[in-house]
Design a protein around this motif. Structure first.
Motif, mmCIF file in Angstrom:
data_model
loop_
_atom_site.group_PDB
_atom_site.id
_atom_site.type_symbol
_atom_site.label_atom_id
_atom_site.label_comp_id
_atom_site.label_asym_id
_atom_site.label_seq_id
_atom_site.Cartn_x
_atom_site.Cartn_y
_atom_site.Cartn_z
ATOM 1 N N GLU A 26 0.644 -1.009 0.417
ATOM 2 C CA GLU A 26 0.359 -0.542 0.624
ATOM 3 C C GLU A 26 0.656 0.795 0.051
ATOM 4 O O GLU A 26 0.532 2.233 -0.459
ATOM 5 C CB GLU A 26 -0.977 0.028 1.135
ATOM 6 N N THR A 27 1.651 1.348 1.615
ATOM 7 C CA THR A 27 2.954 2.053 0.847
ATOM 8 C C THR A 27 3.295 2.674 -0.296
ATOM 9 O O THR A 27 3.811 1.719 -1.431
ATOM 10 C CB THR A 27 3.929 2.043 1.875
ATOM 11 N N VAL A 45 6.902 4.657 -1.874
ATOM 12 C CA VAL A 45 7.856 5.358 -1.517
ATOM 13 C C VAL A 45 8.776 5.939 -2.892
ATOM 14 O O VAL A 45 9.006 6.043 -3.601
ATOM 15 C CB VAL A 45 8.743 3.814 -1.269
ATOM 16 N N CYS A 59 3.257 10.230 -2.300
ATOM 17 C CA CYS A 59 4.375 8.807 -1.640
ATOM 18 C C CYS A 59 3.890 9.159 -0.142
ATOM 19 O O CYS A 59 3.616 10.082 0.635
ATOM 20 C CB CYS A 59 5.778 8.981 -2.103
ATOM 21 N N GLN A 60 4.241 8.029 0.564
ATOM 22 C CA GLN A 60 3.431 8.385 1.979
ATOM 23 C C GLN A 60 5.710 7.950 2.481
ATOM 24 O O GLN A 60 5.525 7.905 4.197
ATOM 25 C CB GLN A 60 3.191 7.092 2.492
ATOM 26 N N ALA A 61 5.934 7.442 2.066
ATOM 27 C CA ALA A 61 7.700 7.321 2.565
ATOM 28 C C ALA A 61 8.259 7.774 2.136
ATOM 29 O O ALA A 61 8.470 7.282 0.510
ATOM 30 C CB ALA A 61 7.876 5.327 3.130
ATOM 31 N N ASP A 94 3.244 11.699 7.394
ATOM 32 C CA ASP A 94 3.895 10.606 6.049
ATOM 33 C C ASP A 94 5.329 9.965 7.247
ATOM 34 O O ASP A 94 5.665 10.824 8.266
ATOM 35 C CB ASP A 94 4.681 11.207 5.316
ATOM 36 N N PHE A 101 7.963 0.615 9.035
ATOM 37 C CA PHE A 101 7.823 0.570 7.572
ATOM 38 C C PHE A 101 9.358 -0.592 7.153
ATOM 39 O O PHE A 101 8.825 -1.395 5.681
ATOM 40 C CB PHE A 101 8.264 2.178 6.871
#
Ligand SMILES: NC(=O)c1ccc[n+]([C@@H]2O[C@H](COP(=O)([O-])OP(=O)(O)OC[C@H]3O[C@@H](n4cnc5c(N)ncnc54)[C@H](O)[C@@H]3O)[C@@H](O)[C@H]2O)c1
Length: 392
Positions: free
Chosen positions: A3-4, A6, A79-81, A116, A187
């Motif tokens: 899901e994440t 990057v 992005c989340q990461a 984030d 993560f």
């Protein structure tokens, strides 16, 4: 697909293998690098670092698909990461130059949203995360830590073997605050099999730097013992073989320590202690640095003394330095002591030329040296195995 989404900022020798391994673990990865040509290559499935074992296959499989590279930070907005792995150099005074890192962090700060995660992997002087990175991200994002999360997880690869190191070598992560540590751990756990959460970011920063310090000090010790062994007529390598055991790890001697990493990291601690006027805390680190850098004078003296055995005026004796990279098999000249040795002999007015299998004639001439085959020399210095060959 995970899901994440990057983002990996900086697709160099460290960043690209990391981005490729994350993509190979089922993540959608956006790579950001200022070099548009490198991005184009990656998007076409072509590996810009061919000497990296196993990277060709990963870039071919994921490049342009779930690993896309761009020179424009905006492409990483959803992005989340965010993983930042850009270089950090030292300046002429051996102080860290944070300009590239600051620019990358500020650019990321402008993209992030609530929740984030930002992780830095560049090797840093301890306390950089909590003192500088946090400030830059807060200033640009308008958010406070706690609204976003900030972790540090040093890259521990070795150029050439990055893919296997990323998959097998223990990785560590530490947060700037407790929640960031937990989020960072969750993560990385998705694609790192051997992961350890440490107390905080400053501990994680310190762990990476002291590994380099250990190597630098131990190379300095090996260099010193090598000189003593030579003086006493003892074969150092034989002595080392039998001296080493579970609790004794004498390293190999060399012309010094080169590359972007090991000669740089001790300065992070030496300079910080200087700032705090705790000079005596980093005495050994400084001495080791000096000893390693001075090894080129020792080798120059040995080479010159070999030249004096040749029945020609010293300035006519042809000397070949065979191998100018900082390490055998890696085409990298940053802080190369082999290159520094060639420069030192040339500055002394000696007739030096250079040969290195990894460099073309043109590349060597661009460095300001004559190029020729080692067979043409009277004295050849084999940099990587420290052998002086004299042809009478
Ligand atoms: N290479 C290694 O063996 C190694 C090992 C351990 C840790 N590291 C860490 O990784 C860091 C990076 O090293 P590397 O070997 O990948 O460097 P590198 O010089 O190979 O690559 C750096 C990349 O970053 C890009 N870049 C520079 N400024 C940028 C910016 N502002 N935004 C986006 N991209 C930018 C460059 O175009 C380049 O492609 C090092 O400083 C070190 O801390 C490297």
């Amino acid at each position: 697909m995970q899901e994440t989404k990057v983002a990996v900022i900086g697709l160099g020798k460290a960043g690209l293998p990391l981005a490729a391994v994350i993509a190979d673990s089922g993540f959608e990865v956006i790579g950001i690098d200022l070099d548009p040509k490198k991005c184009e290559k990656i998007n076409s499935g072509i590996n810009p670092i061919p000497e990296e074992i196993g990277l060709d296959e990963l870039v071919e499989e994921h490049g342009g698909k779930n690993l896309k590279a761009y020179p424009d930070y905006e492409k990483a907005r959803d992005c989340q990461a965010y993983i930042i792995i850009v270089p950090l150099y030292i300046d002429e005074t051996n102080n860290p130059d944070f300009s590239i890192l600051e620019s990358a962090c500020r650019n990321v700060g402008r993209l992030i949203k609530k929740g984030d995660l930002i992780s830095v992997e560049t090797t840093l002087p301890p306390l950089t995360m909590e003192k500088l990175v946090k400030k830059w991200i807060e200033e640009e994002s308008g958010m406070k830590l706690g609204e976003f999360y900030l972790a540090y997880s040093p890259e521990r690869i070795m150029t050439g073997y990055s893919i296997s190191r990323l998959r097998e070598f223990p990785k560590i992560v530490g947060g700037v605050d407790e929640e960031s540590g937990k989020r960072g751990f969750e993560f990385y756990k998705k694609f790192v099999p051997n992961l350890n959460l440490v107390s905080n970011a400053r501990t994680a920063e310190f762990i990476k730097v002291i590994e380099g310090c250990y190597r630098d000090v131990n190379v300095a010790l090996a260099n010193e013992l090598y000189k003593i062994a030579e003086e006493l007529g003892i074969d150092f390598y034989e002595a080392r073989e039998f001296a080493n055991h579970e609790y004794c790890h004498i390293h190999l001697p060399s012309t010094g320590v080169g590359g972007h990493c090991i000669p740089v990291y001790p300065w992070f601690l030496i300079k910080e202690m200087e700032k705090r006027e705790k000079f005596e805390h980093a005495r050994l680190l400084r001495t080791a640095r000096e000893l390693n850098d001075e090894m080129i004078h020792y080798w120059a003296a040995r080479i010159i003394s070999e030249c004096l055995n040749i029945k020609k005026p010293l300035s006519d004796v042809k000397i070949c330095i065979k191998g100018i990279s900082f390490r055998d098999g890696v085409k990298e000249l940053y802080h190369s002591r082999n290159l520094a040795l060639a420069e030192y002999l040339k500055a002394k007015g000696l007739n030096v030329f250079v040969y290195d299998e990894l460099f073309s004639k043109e590349e060597i001439e661009d460095l300001g040296f004559n190029y020729d085959e080692p067979e043409k020399a009277d004295v050849v210095f084999h940099s990587y195995d420290l052998r002086i060959e004299r042809k009478d």
